[in-house]
Design an enzyme around this catalytic site. Structure first.
Site, short mmCIF file in Angstrom:
data_model
loop_
_atom_site.label_atom_id
_atom_site.label_comp_id
_atom_site.label_asym_id
_atom_site.label_seq_id
_atom_site.Cartn_x
_atom_site.Cartn_y
_atom_site.Cartn_z
N LEU A 1 0.84 -1.20 0.00
CA LEU A 1 0.00 0.00 0.00
C LEU A 1 0.87 1.26 0.00
O LEU A 1 0.73 2.13 -0.85
CB LEU A 1 -0.90 -0.03 1.25
CG LEU A 1 -1.76 1.20 1.51
CD1 LEU A 1 -2.80 1.37 0.41
CD2 LEU A 1 -2.47 1.07 2.87
N GLU B 1 0.87 0.47 10.03
CA GLU B 1 -0.57 0.25 9.85
C GLU B 1 -1.40 1.41 10.38
O GLU B 1 -2.42 1.23 11.03
CB GLU B 1 -0.99 -1.08 10.49
CG GLU B 1 -0.43 -2.24 9.69
CD GLU B 1 -1.07 -3.57 9.97
OE1 GLU B 1 -2.29 -3.62 10.11
OE2 GLU B 1 -0.32 -4.55 10.01
C1 FAD Z 1 8.99 -1.72 9.47
C2 FAD Z 1 7.84 -1.24 8.64
C3 FAD Z 1 6.99 -2.16 8.03
C4 FAD Z 1 5.95 -1.71 7.21
N1 FAD Z 1 5.18 -2.63 6.53
C5 FAD Z 1 4.30 -2.19 5.59
C6 FAD Z 1 3.62 -3.12 4.73
O1 FAD Z 1 3.79 -4.34 4.84
N2 FAD Z 1 2.79 -2.63 3.78
C7 FAD Z 1 2.58 -1.27 3.61
O2 FAD Z 1 1.82 -0.90 2.74
N3 FAD Z 1 3.19 -0.36 4.43
C8 FAD Z 1 4.06 -0.80 5.40
N4 FAD Z 1 4.71 0.11 6.21
C9 FAD Z 1 4.46 1.55 6.03
C10 FAD Z 1 3.71 2.21 7.18
O3 FAD Z 1 2.38 1.75 7.23
C11 FAD Z 1 3.84 3.73 6.99
O4 FAD Z 1 5.17 4.07 7.30
C12 FAD Z 1 2.87 4.50 7.83
O5 FAD Z 1 1.55 4.29 7.40
C13 FAD Z 1 3.16 6.03 7.80
O6 FAD Z 1 3.35 6.48 6.51
P1 FAD Z 1 4.66 7.40 6.19
O7 FAD Z 1 5.82 6.65 6.72
O8 FAD Z 1 4.64 7.74 4.77
O9 FAD Z 1 4.47 8.69 7.09
P2 FAD Z 1 3.69 10.02 6.67
O10 FAD Z 1 2.32 9.70 6.19
O11 FAD Z 1 4.56 10.82 5.79
O12 FAD Z 1 3.56 10.75 8.07
C14 FAD Z 1 4.59 11.55 8.64
C15 FAD Z 1 4.01 12.17 9.92
O13 FAD Z 1 2.93 13.03 9.61
C16 FAD Z 1 1.77 12.63 10.34
N5 FAD Z 1 0.57 12.88 9.55
C17 FAD Z 1 0.31 12.54 8.27
N6 FAD Z 1 -0.93 12.90 7.93
C18 FAD Z 1 -1.50 13.48 9.02
C19 FAD Z 1 -2.77 14.04 9.32
N7 FAD Z 1 -3.76 14.08 8.40
N8 FAD Z 1 -2.99 14.53 10.55
C20 FAD Z 1 -2.01 14.49 11.50
N9 FAD Z 1 -0.79 13.97 11.28
C21 FAD Z 1 -0.53 13.46 10.06
C22 FAD Z 1 1.98 11.16 10.59
O14 FAD Z 1 1.19 10.70 11.68
C23 FAD Z 1 3.47 11.10 10.89
O15 FAD Z 1 3.70 11.50 12.21
C24 FAD Z 1 5.72 -0.32 7.06
C25 FAD Z 1 6.57 0.60 7.70
C26 FAD Z 1 7.63 0.16 8.44
C27 FAD Z 1 8.56 1.19 9.06
#
Ligand code: FAD
Length: 382
Positions: A125, A365
């Site tokens: 995703l 997640e």
């Molecule tokens: C070890 C690991 C395993 C993972 N496994 C998977 C997997 O199997 N499949 C998959 O699809 N993904 C996976 N992920 C991805 C994970 O789900 C995302 O990292 C997570 O959803 C956050 O997205 P981002 O890192 O792009 O952060 P961003 O969305 O860029 O967020 C950065 C910051 O901004 C904040 N923020 C963003 N939007 C808002 C809002 N509207 N209001 C307030 N605050 C906000 C966030 O809370 C965060 O603090 C994994 C991540 C890791 C590190």
């Protein structure tokens, strides 16, 4: 209101505890240190039927419920989070979309292979430009000559790059409808030309779990690899994440319980000022808070699982359970390291690994900020 687990769940909890202590605990430190994927443990989990707990027996699953699934995840995370997330991501993120939205042909082709644990599934995703706002996906899939041609990239994908990884379900933009981007889910088998699995990330924790970037360049899959209805991708991944949150909540409960177990043991053993440190009220207060918070997170998690099993709405409970248990886990590992003093800061004791493994629980997640948005929406204020 009954707070006792049903007899078969209590028995399962005991079996998981015994398995985790016997098979996982002795190798957890080495797997973490060498960042080695736990193939042998996954094989054993498959033999026990735990790689497909909530799926019907007709598809090779255990035919058990979400509560049973949560108990297994909790029991594994109590000893090692890398093993727990491998099972968790495979089940609720990898296999779940195929079970929920797949055609009978897709289910017959994939589920027995996955629920047996012989092969692993992943969920793609997150993208470089689409994390919390996953609807902003840039990966595109275009229909040409009866095939989807996929171009794009996915970030941080769990279980996609092991020797036994079989398939990833990805979200992709498949067109425009009513001026809005149409997002659909597609199945992309490992080994498809144009599907490239990148090098594993060097992570803070979860060292023995597999997390990698994925790239798709002119990657062609049959038209029939569309999962469910075209354009239903957003609704589908939100449903998958709702269920996934119960698993991550169970990981937080298990990890916090493990931190408490280790802290209790250490507080009885370690002596300072001529007595076990557990005799000091400051240490007792930390242990009391940990035990209370773990129980609160556990009850929320079991509630979310039970609501789902009863066929009732569970989104609110799942988001609350995930939010609470992640925060409880973070606080528990902090207190646990504090109780261990300098020994908690070195890898000699597992609590150091637990500390590194905890942080992702407030990010993966759906971050805590996103959980609060989900909860606020359910409260009718967002
Ligand atoms: C070890 C690991 C395993 C993972 N496994 C998977 C997997 O199997 N499949 C998959 O699809 N993904 C996976 N992920 C991805 C994970 O789900 C995302 O990292 C997570 O959803 C956050 O997205 P981002 O890192 O792009 O952060 P961003 O969305 O860029 O967020 C950065 C910051 O901004 C904040 N923020 C963003 N939007 C808002 C809002 N509207 N209001 C307030 N605050 C906000 C966030 O809370 C965060 O603090 C994994 C991540 C890791 C590190």
């Amino acid at each position: 209101m009954v707070f006792d687990l049903p007899e078969e769940h209590e028995a399962l909890r005991a079996t998981v505890r015994e398995f985790a202590e016997r098979e996982v605990a002795p190798v957890a430190e080495e797997l973490d240190r060498t960042e080695a994927f736990p193939y042998e443990i996954v094989r054993k989990l498959g033999e026990l039927g735990w790689m497909g707990i909530p799926f019907p027996e007709a598809y090779g699953g255990a035919g058990a419920d979400t509560l049973a699934y949560a108990l297994v995840v909790e029991g594994l995370a109590r000893v090692d989070s890398s093993v727990a997330i491998t099972l968790c991501a495979h089940t609720s993120l990898g296999t779940q979309p195929i079970y929920l939205f797949g055609s009978e042909e897709q289910k017959a082709a994939w589920l027995p292979l996955l629920t047996s644990g012989e092969r692993l599934a992943a969920f793609g995703l997150t993208e470089p430009e689409a994390g919390s706002d996953a609807g902003n996906a840039r990966t595109r899939a275009t229909l040409a000559d009866g095939e989807w041609v996929v171009d794009g990239a996915k970030q941080f994908i769990t279980n996609a790059g092991t020797d036994i990884s079989a398939v990833v379900s990805i979200t992709a933009v498949t067109g425009e409808a009513d001026g809005r981007r149409e997002i659909s889910n597609l199945l992309v088998p490992n080994g498809t030309p144009g599907f490239e699995v990148g090098e594993p990330y060097r992570k803070m924790g979860w060292h023995a779990s597999d997390t990698r970037p994925l790239a798709f360049t002119g990657c062609r899959v049959p038209e029939a690899n569309l999962l469910g209805t075209r354009g239903a991708g957003l609704r589908q991944f939100l449903a998958v994440l709702d269920i996934g949150r119960i698993g991550i909540a169970a990981m937080g409960v298990g990890l916090a319980q493990g931190a408490l177990d280790q802290s209790l043991r250490y507080a009885r053993e370690r002596r300072a000022f001529g007595r076990p440190i557990g005799r000091f009220q400051a240490i007792q207060a930390k242990l009391a808070d940990m035990a209370t918070e773990v129980e609160a997170a556990r009850l929320l998690t079991y509630k979310a699982a039970s609501l789902k099993d009863a066929g009732r709405p569970f989104s609110l409970a799942a988001a609350q359970a995930k939010l609470k248990s992640g925060l409880v886990a973070l606080r528990a590992v902090d207190d646990a390291v504090q109780i261990h003093g300098g020994y908690g800061y070195v890898e000699e004791y597992p609590v150091c690994r637990f500390y590194r493994d905890a942080k992702i629980l407030t990010i993966g997640e759906g971050t805590d900020e996103i959980q609060r948005l989900v909860i606020a929406r359910e409260l009718g204020v967002a």
